[in-house]
Write a protein that holds these residues in place. Structure first.
Motif, short mmCIF file in Angstrom:
data_model
loop_
_atom_site.label_atom_id
_atom_site.label_comp_id
_atom_site.label_asym_id
_atom_site.label_seq_id
_atom_site.Cartn_x
_atom_site.Cartn_y
_atom_site.Cartn_z
N ALA A 36 -1.39 9.86 9.91
CA ALA A 36 -2.38 9.77 8.83
C ALA A 36 -1.70 9.71 7.46
O ALA A 36 -2.04 8.86 6.62
N ASP A 37 -0.74 10.59 7.22
CA ASP A 37 -0.05 10.59 5.93
C ASP A 37 0.76 9.32 5.74
O ASP A 37 0.89 8.81 4.62
N VAL A 38 1.33 8.80 6.83
CA VAL A 38 2.08 7.56 6.77
C VAL A 38 1.18 6.43 6.29
O VAL A 38 1.52 5.65 5.38
N LEU A 39 -0.01 6.33 6.86
CA LEU A 39 -0.94 5.27 6.50
C LEU A 39 -1.48 5.47 5.09
O LEU A 39 -1.73 4.49 4.37
N HIS A 40 -1.64 6.71 4.66
CA HIS A 40 -2.05 6.95 3.27
C HIS A 40 -1.03 6.35 2.30
O HIS A 40 -1.40 5.79 1.27
N MET A 41 0.26 6.45 2.63
CA MET A 41 1.30 5.90 1.76
C MET A 41 1.36 4.38 1.85
O MET A 41 1.71 3.71 0.88
N VAL A 42 0.99 3.82 3.00
CA VAL A 42 0.87 2.36 3.10
C VAL A 42 -0.25 1.87 2.19
O VAL A 42 -0.13 0.84 1.51
N ARG A 43 -1.33 2.61 2.15
CA ARG A 43 -2.46 2.25 1.30
C ARG A 43 -2.07 2.19 -0.18
O ARG A 43 -2.62 1.41 -0.95
N LEU A 44 -1.08 2.98 -0.58
CA LEU A 44 -0.64 3.00 -1.98
C LEU A 44 0.38 1.92 -2.30
O LEU A 44 0.81 1.79 -3.45
N ALA A 45 0.77 1.13 -1.31
CA ALA A 45 1.80 0.11 -1.53
C ALA A 45 1.32 -0.94 -2.53
O ALA A 45 0.15 -1.34 -2.52
N PRO A 46 2.21 -1.42 -3.40
CA PRO A 46 1.84 -2.48 -4.34
C PRO A 46 1.73 -3.82 -3.62
O PRO A 46 2.33 -4.02 -2.55
N SER A 47 0.99 -4.75 -4.20
CA SER A 47 0.86 -6.09 -3.63
C SER A 47 0.46 -7.05 -4.74
O SER A 47 -0.04 -6.64 -5.79
N ALA A 48 0.69 -8.33 -4.51
CA ALA A 48 0.38 -9.35 -5.52
C ALA A 48 -1.11 -9.32 -5.85
O ALA A 48 -1.95 -9.42 -4.95
N SER A 49 -1.42 -9.17 -7.13
CA SER A 49 -2.81 -9.08 -7.60
C SER A 49 -3.58 -7.98 -6.88
O SER A 49 -4.80 -7.99 -6.82
#
Length: 284
Positions: A186-199
């Motif tokens: 769960a915590d791993v996926l929370h940090m994926v959700r915070l990943a930057p992306s184009a626009s």
């Protein structure tokens, strides 16, 4: 990549910085970053660090809203792989490691697709005939967020993220993955959700199946201009994989990346899977 700080903490504090002070990056920190750039170079891409004073009003690459920067990280890719999504994923994974290391050192950065609109800057990079700059990031000390910075953050949707239920799924894409079902991830996926992306499009979708988390890219059209054909959404997939990998490792969640050969979907492009090795009960 070796961090001296919790990757989770680094991810939480990372922000795109577009306005920089005149304070120069110390030589010691430049030395650390150059070592990181060298260690993260791949078979088909490399990185460089240059000092170049960005003149007032000078645009930088595809997204020109940067002020005050005088040091830059340069991402360089073999031209023949501009439309290769595996290369884009690998590049994004490596470049995000660079960004997070800079953050750990107290330095601001900002992902910028494209290149310098300056012949003088391009001469400093010394490209080979088969190379092209595909990513640039200023690196330095950010100033206070004022009107300009607030405007650019708003335009880029930098403070917005898709909700969990739109990114993570269980068994099929009609069933959102619950935090309980994610268990130790769960915590791993929370940090994926915070990943930057184009626009800030967050093109990744992750599907939990038995013993794996499968990564998919939402199919998006690629630019028609060959000079900008680098596949940004797959670059973003690499960023998401980096966040997943670093945080899983931090939490002692052992596993390996692999590719399944029996996955096809018209709406998504399958990128790869994380197969976990931990003795974790999974009854779902």
């Amino acid at each position: 990549m070796i961090f001296n700080t919790s990757p989770t903490d680094i991810i939480k504090i990372r922000r795109s910085v577009r306005t920089y002070t005149k304070k120069a990056v110390e030589q010691e920190k430049k030395g650390i970053m150059r070592e990181v750039l060298d260690n993260l170079r791949g078979q088909y891409f490399r990185f460089d660090l240059i000092d170049f004073q960005l003149e007032e009003g000078m645009k930088l690459g595809t997204y020109g809203m940067i002020k005050g920067a005088s040091t830059f990280i340069i991402g360089i890719l073999n031209k023949e792989l501009m439309d290769d999504y595996d290369a884009a994923v690998e590049f994004g994974y490596a470049f995000e490691g660079i960004i997070l290391k800079a953050t750990e050192l107290g330095l601001g950065t900002c992902w910028l697709g494209g290149t310098f609109n300056s012949k003088d800057a391009m001469k400093m990079i010394a490209l080979k005939d088969n190379e092209q700059v595909v990513m640039v990031s200023p690196i330095g000390y950010g100033g206070n967020i004022r009107g300009f910075e607030k405007l650019t953050r708003k335009l880029s949707k930098a403070d917005q993220r898709k909700p969990w239920k739109e990114l993570f799924f269980h068994k099929d894409f009609n069933t959102p993955l619950s935090i309980k079902e994610a268990g130790p991830y769960a915590d791993v996926l929370h940090m994926v959700r915070l990943a930057p992306s184009a626009s800030n499009k967050q093109p990744w979708r992750i599907l939990k199946s038995h013993k794996t988390y499968d990564f998919y890219n939402v199919n998006m059209p690629t630019p028609s201009n060959k000079k900008q054909k680098f596949m940004m959404s797959f670059n973003d997939m690499g960023i998401a994989k980096a966040h997943f990998d670093y945080v899983a490792n931090e939490k002692g969640l052992k596993g390996q990346w692999l590719k399944k050969d029996d996955i096809k979907d018209e709406s998504f492009t399958y990128v790869g899977s994380w197969e976990w090795h931990n003795e974790v009960e999974d009854t779902h």
